[in-house]
Design an enzyme around this catalytic site. Structure first.
Site, mmCIF file in Angstrom:
data_model
loop_
_atom_site.group_PDB
_atom_site.id
_atom_site.type_symbol
_atom_site.label_atom_id
_atom_site.label_comp_id
_atom_site.label_asym_id
_atom_site.label_seq_id
_atom_site.Cartn_x
_atom_site.Cartn_y
_atom_site.Cartn_z
ATOM 1 N N ARG A 121 31.597 22.417 20.892
ATOM 2 C CA ARG A 121 30.933 23.115 21.998
ATOM 3 C C ARG A 121 30.092 24.233 21.401
ATOM 4 N NH1 ARG A 121 32.753 27.592 24.316
ATOM 5 N NH2 ARG A 121 34.992 27.234 24.411
ATOM 6 N N TYR A 126 36.389 35.486 21.312
ATOM 7 C CA TYR A 126 37.525 34.761 20.703
ATOM 8 C C TYR A 126 37.141 33.873 19.519
ATOM 9 C CZ TYR A 126 35.717 31.218 23.961
ATOM 10 O OH TYR A 126 34.905 30.358 24.650
ATOM 11 N N HIS A 131 31.935 28.341 27.140
ATOM 12 C CA HIS A 131 32.705 27.418 27.976
ATOM 13 C C HIS A 131 32.027 27.255 29.341
ATOM 14 C CE1 HIS A 131 36.089 25.571 30.044
ATOM 15 N NE2 HIS A 131 35.948 26.500 30.979
HETATM 16 C C1 LIG Z 1 45.440 22.508 35.704
HETATM 17 C C2 LIG Z 1 44.499 23.584 35.202
HETATM 18 N N1 LIG Z 1 44.970 24.535 34.384
HETATM 19 C C3 LIG Z 1 44.124 25.486 33.913
HETATM 20 C C4 LIG Z 1 42.812 25.493 34.289
HETATM 21 C C5 LIG Z 1 41.862 26.584 33.758
HETATM 22 N N2 LIG Z 1 40.935 25.970 32.788
HETATM 23 C C6 LIG Z 1 39.657 25.689 33.121
HETATM 24 S S1 LIG Z 1 38.813 24.989 31.872
HETATM 25 C C7 LIG Z 1 40.137 25.080 30.825
HETATM 26 C C8 LIG Z 1 40.042 24.568 29.410
HETATM 27 C C9 LIG Z 1 39.822 23.097 29.354
HETATM 28 O O1 LIG Z 1 39.566 22.702 28.041
HETATM 29 P P1 LIG Z 1 39.278 21.205 27.671
HETATM 30 O O2 LIG Z 1 40.201 20.308 28.437
HETATM 31 O O3 LIG Z 1 39.313 21.083 26.193
HETATM 32 O O4 LIG Z 1 37.815 20.930 28.222
HETATM 33 P P2 LIG Z 1 36.430 21.659 27.879
HETATM 34 O O5 LIG Z 1 36.242 22.721 28.939
HETATM 35 O O6 LIG Z 1 36.536 22.221 26.503
HETATM 36 O O7 LIG Z 1 35.369 20.621 28.000
HETATM 37 C C10 LIG Z 1 41.228 25.654 31.479
HETATM 38 C C11 LIG Z 1 42.557 25.885 30.848
HETATM 39 C C12 LIG Z 1 42.353 24.470 35.155
HETATM 40 N N3 LIG Z 1 41.080 24.364 35.532
HETATM 41 N N4 LIG Z 1 43.221 23.514 35.584
#
Ligand SMILES: Cc1ncc(C[n+]2csc(CCOP(=O)(O)OP(=O)(O)O)c2C)c(N)n1
Length: 382
Positions: free
Chosen positions: A272, A285, A276
């Site tokens: 990425r 971070y 985010h």
């Molecule tokens: C069930 C749940 N827990 C926590 C969150 C908060 N949250 C939003 S994005 C994220 C990180 C997701 O990372 P990843 O699955 O690697 O996908 P990326 O955003 O890097 O594409 C989190 C923890 C959420 N949306 N849903």
């Protein structure tokens, strides 16, 4: 007394690019790697893939700008990840279903959703979330991981229909593999031999959690062994490699050979490059040099160089494509911003029959509109 020591924050992911064991077709200079073959895509299809990538990059830039001007809501950028998104959708047939996350704008567009529709939902209009009759793509998923068993369930449902030669491709991030849903979805798909392609877009970060803190395994793809499904690790910044492995997985899902299992787990390795989301500041971070070895892995430049080498693309055609992309986005933005809707529609389709509480809220809103007029709401939004 706590016996648990808080881990030191990790400011650098340990990812290197490209991973040695990932499938690749193109070198970063755009030449075919020794022994690699161009996938079965015509010159025209390759040009369409390239245009889709250029469009995705510009959409990302324009959408980020629109968010900064308050014209759309929070936006999840995809810079560096476009190649994987576009290539997986190119590998789908129209009848196949796409189950995307909040970052999969390009995947959705490449499977048939218009950028106008995507901007409409990014502006909060319910209409943008509707599943159109002619495009097999679900709206984006915000809760992490929930789409994995749901995509599997959709695919399982298809196996109960006749004819049932449809596959479902589901995207999720590395963070999603830490949810129970990921494991349940894979296990069920394997046991019931369901035509699902699970694509983990491993961009090395789940907001501020680096890959190393997400799992104690070296890779995501090795988890496929635990569920008895095929696992493939691919360089997610190489659109042709992603296309080739996904197309093979789609074929297998729909037409498995004797004794072959339908589901596949693809780990698409990428990084990425941006934040985010537009609400995130990655400098809080991750260190400045994190991911620097991914910087010459631009999926768009990689395909562009290949097309130039092969004589499929030249400067005139590249300019024509760039102009078309600008026009397409300008029209999409104009149309999305001209959307008009009745705010009471937000109360529809929540339940088959509205609850008393919803009826009360609707009556409150009607009262406010009567007393103050709709212009008062527009001023609040400004
Ligand atoms: C069930 C749940 N827990 C926590 C969150 C908060 N949250 C939003 S994005 C994220 C990180 C997701 O990372 P990843 O699955 O690697 O996908 P990326 O955003 O890097 O594409 C989190 C923890 C959420 N949306 N849903």
């Amino acid at each position: 007394m706590s016996t648990y020591d808080e881990p030191e924050p990790t400011h650098r992911s340990e990812s290197t690019s490209p991973p040695d064991d990932a499938v690749q077709v193109l070198d970063t200079d755009g030449t075919l790697l020794p022994g690699a073959q161009r996938p079965a895509l015509t010159d025209q299809a390759l040009l369409e893939m390239y245009e889709e990538l250029v469009l995705a990059r510009r959409f990302d830039e324009r959408a980020t700008g629109l968010q900064r001007q308050g014209r759309i809501d929070t936006y999840a950028p995809m810079r560096g990840q476009e190649g994987s998104q576009v290539a997986t959708s190119f590998a789908l047939d129209d009848e196949d279903w796409l189950v995307p996350t909040y970052r999969d704008h390009a995947a959705k567009h490449a499977h048939g959703r218009s950028y106008e529709a995507l901007l409409t939902h990014l502006s909060g209009y319910r209409e943008g979330y509707a599943v159109p009759d002619d495009v097999n793509a679900l709206p984006e998923y915000i809760p992490i991981g929930t789409q994995v068993p749901q995509a599997m369930g959709l695919a399982w449902g298809f196996t109960m229909q006749d004819p049932h030669d449809r596959a479902v491709l589901c995207h999720f991030g590395d963070g999603a593999t830490s949810t129970g849903d990921f494991h349940e979805g894979l296990n069920f798909a394997s046991v019931y031999d369901v035509p699902t392609i699970f694509v983990c877009n491993n961009n090395q970060w789940a907001i501020s959690t680096p890959f190393e803190a997400q799992t104690a395994t070296e890779t995501i793809v090795e988890k496929a062994d635990a569920y008895g499904v095929e696992g493939v690790r691919v360089d997610g910044t190489d659109p042709l490699a992603v296309y080739a492995v996904t197309r093979a997985a789609v074929e297998k899902a729909k037409h498995p050979a004797e004794g072959e299992r339908r589901p596949t787990l693809i780990e698409s390795c990428q990084y990425r490059l941006g934040a985010h989301s537009t609400a995130d500041d990655p400098s809080a971070y991750r260190s400045e040099d994190d991911g620097e070895d991914w910087e010459d892995q631009d999926p768009i430049e990689r395909l562009e160089r290949y097309l130039y080498h092969e004589g499929i693309l030249d400067d005139d055609l590249a300019d024509e494509i760039a102009d078309r992309v600008e026009d397409c986005l300008a029209t999409a933005i104009d149309r999305a911003e001209a959307t008009e809707t009745d705010p009471t529609r937000m109360f529809e389709h929540v339940y088959e029959e509205p609850t008393d509480r919803l009826r009360e809220q609707l009556a409150d809103l009607d009262g406010l509109r009567e007393r103050h007029g709709d212009d008062a709401f527009a001023e609040v939004g400004e």
